[in-house]
Design an enzyme around this catalytic site. Structure first.
Site, PDB file in Angstrom:
ATOM      1  N   HIS A 133      -9.137  13.740  -1.352  1.00 35.92           N
ATOM      2  CA  HIS A 133      -7.911  14.250  -0.729  1.00 35.92           C
ATOM      3  C   HIS A 133      -8.324  15.267   0.335  1.00 35.92           C
ATOM      4  CE1 HIS A 133      -4.217  16.747  -0.657  1.00 35.92           C
ATOM      5  NE2 HIS A 133      -3.599  15.672  -1.116  1.00 35.92           N
ATOM      6  N   ASP A 211     -11.933  17.991  -8.822  1.00 33.72           N
ATOM      7  CA  ASP A 211     -10.534  18.095  -8.425  1.00 33.72           C
ATOM      8  C   ASP A 211      -9.728  17.335  -9.479  1.00 33.72           C
ATOM      9  OD1 ASP A 211      -8.028  17.498  -7.436  1.00 33.72           O
ATOM     10  OD2 ASP A 211      -8.707  16.993  -5.420  1.00 33.72           O
ATOM     11  N   GLN A 214      -4.903  15.065 -10.138  1.00 35.26           N
ATOM     12  CA  GLN A 214      -4.209  13.870 -10.650  1.00 35.26           C
ATOM     13  C   GLN A 214      -4.533  13.568 -12.107  1.00 35.26           C
ATOM     14  OE1 GLN A 214      -1.818  12.462  -9.183  1.00 35.26           O
ATOM     15  NE2 GLN A 214      -2.063  13.136  -7.061  1.00 35.26           N
ATOM     16  N   LYS A 237       2.068  19.098 -10.947  1.00 37.36           N
ATOM     17  CA  LYS A 237       1.847  17.671 -11.214  1.00 37.36           C
ATOM     18  C   LYS A 237       1.774  17.390 -12.708  1.00 37.36           C
ATOM     19  CE  LYS A 237      -0.898  16.910  -6.990  1.00 37.36           C
ATOM     20  NZ  LYS A 237       0.039  16.331  -6.049  1.00 37.36           N
ATOM     21  N   CYS A 376      -2.589  12.114   2.379  1.00 36.92           N
ATOM     22  CA  CYS A 376      -3.642  13.134   2.601  1.00 36.92           C
ATOM     23  C   CYS A 376      -5.025  12.555   2.307  1.00 36.92           C
ATOM     24  CB  CYS A 376      -3.408  14.392   1.778  1.00 36.92           C
ATOM     25  SG  CYS A 376      -1.877  15.223   2.183  1.00 36.92           S
TER      26      CYS A 376
END
Ligand code: C6P
Length: 419
Positions: A133, A211, A214, A237, A376
């Site tokens: 991203h 990261d 998600q 999220k 993104c």
């Protein structure tokens, strides 16, 4: 149910009953029942989170760490309890390894600035992957510009969108200071084997950042098992409020890092010319933090653990596989991105001869909320040879009936555009 109550066995969960916990899902959009399939952008919030926010503002609201009055003590206790809960949620060794941020983006920027400025110099390499991203690319580009470091990318394998792990050891060669990669791709749905990848990097003394934007709300996260040095996530999220996130950092690494921002809360002593800093995590939390956000995130973590993150992960993959199979039946009229199996609960696609934005616009008229664009992921899109994709991303409150309706709507769109 208390957060310590073991979650139910997955077969006993009535997933569609959980929809009752989410007031926003029960509405019509353009005269049609809302089908919210944009969960990778942000998830919806259960009543437990809304209620925690309401109670905090109605009962306890005050600034933290400064007052000695009752409300300030309560706010501080709630804020620090959220930190302890977050440490438990990702199995950090200590609450001191948890820094509250605005989200994944800020967490990565914090590492790029505070860790990067101390540890990266001209000629060093920062290794990323082709599926990152922008939040896990641009902060490193800024660092590279400041320091003269170079960026390198671990490639993906075609439309399938798996990392080319056969090339990893070669790319982890000399000069790599940091490897930063996503756990789950927000465009491909690929689930990366981060524990194995971090182990390979660590063996060579390379610092690692994961990261988890998600993944954090979709599967159990254990930073000790992953073995990373840093991990960033976003509360919004994973059923929490917007504006709050977590950066995990190994305590011994955080202790060596200079501050990210300066201001109140993060200092020990300020003089006209010089100041000294608190120990982590407070060193990295300048100014009034998002106290209510932390309280809401605490409620979100409890809520997710009541369902059980193993259960959520399994259900996510079932929904992802169900959607992928249903979309595959649209055959030549559709191009699907990402792995065929073992994918997360999201599907990116393009309908033949229909722009992704048109898909999303027409779907919205039928009550189906999708996302269209580059997500993104512009470098990834270029690699895939497209400008954009349409994306449906699921959470545990989505149902197979909603996916059936979504696929039916795509059929209507194909007919409408003569695709
Ligand atoms: N992806 C999406 O629709 P923030 O904005 O800081 O909460 O999260 C940034 C981010 C970082 N990494 C990954 C893998 C992400 O998916 C995201 C956010 C959203 O896919 C918005 S572009």
């Amino acid at each position: 149910m208390s957060p310590t109550t073991p979650p139910p066995a997955s077969g006993t969960i009535d997933w569609s009953a959980l929809r009752a916990d989410f007031p926003i899902l029960h509405q019509q959009v353009h005269g049609q029942p809302l089908i919210y399939l944009d969960n990778a952008a942000t998830s919806q919030k259960p009543r437990a989170v809304l209620e925690a926010l309401r109670l905090y503002y109605e009962r306890d609201n005050a600034n933290v760490h400064r007052g000695i009055h009752e409300l300030s003590n309560r706010a501080t206790t709630a804020f620090e309890a959220a930190r302890t809960r977050a440490a438990q949620f990702i199995n950090a060794r200590s609450a001191d390894e948890i820094i509250f941020t605005r989200g994944t983006t800020e967490g990565i920027n914090l590492v790029a600035q505070a860790w990067g400025s101390k540890n990266v110099k001209a000629g060093d390499t920062i290794l990323l992957t082709e599926m990152e991203h922008h939040s896990n690319i641009v902060p490193w580009q800024l660092l590279a510009e400041r320091t003269g470091a170079k960026l390198a990318y671990l490639p993906i394998t075609g439309d399938i969108g798996l990392l080319d792990l056969a090339r990893l050891d070669e790319q982890l060669g000399s000069g790599v200071k940091l490897l930063a990669l996503t756990h789950i791709s927000n465009s491909l749905g690929t689930i990366n084997p981060v524990a194995d990848i971090c182990a390979r990097a660590r063996k060579r003394g390379i610092t690692t950042l994961v990261d988890a934007a998600q993944s954090a709300g979709h599967r159990p996260i254990d930073v000790q098992e992953i073995g990373c040095d840093f991990l960033a996530l976003s509360g919004h999220k994973m059923c929490g409020p917007t504006g709050i996130g977590i950066l995990y950092g190994r305590q011994e690494t955080l202790e060596t890092m200079p501050p990210y921002q300066g201001g109140g809360e993060m200092i020990l002593n300020v003089d006209f010319q010089r100041s000294t800093w608190k120990q982590p995590p407070h060193r990295f939390e300048a100014g009034t933090p998002d106290i209510s956000g932390a309280v809401g995130l605490h409620a979100a973590m409890d809520y997710l653990d009541q369902i059980g993150r193993h259960n959520i992960a399994r259900h996510d993959q079932e929904l992802g596989a169900y959607a992928y199979a249903a979309l595959s039946r649209l055959k030549d009229g559709i191009r699907l991105f990402g792995p065929h199996i073992g994918r997360a609960g999201l599907v990116s696609f393009l309908l033949k001869d229909v722009h992704a934005h048109d898909v999303v616009t027409v779907a919205d008229q039928r009550g189906v909320a999708l996302r269209g664009g580059h997500h993104c992921n512009q470098p990834l899109m270029r690699k895939l040879g497209v400008e954009s994709t349409a994306r449906a991303s699921f959470y545990f409150y989505n149902t197979t009936a909603e996916i059936d309706r979504f696929v039916e709507v795509l059929g209507e769109i194909q007919k409408f555009f003569g695709a």
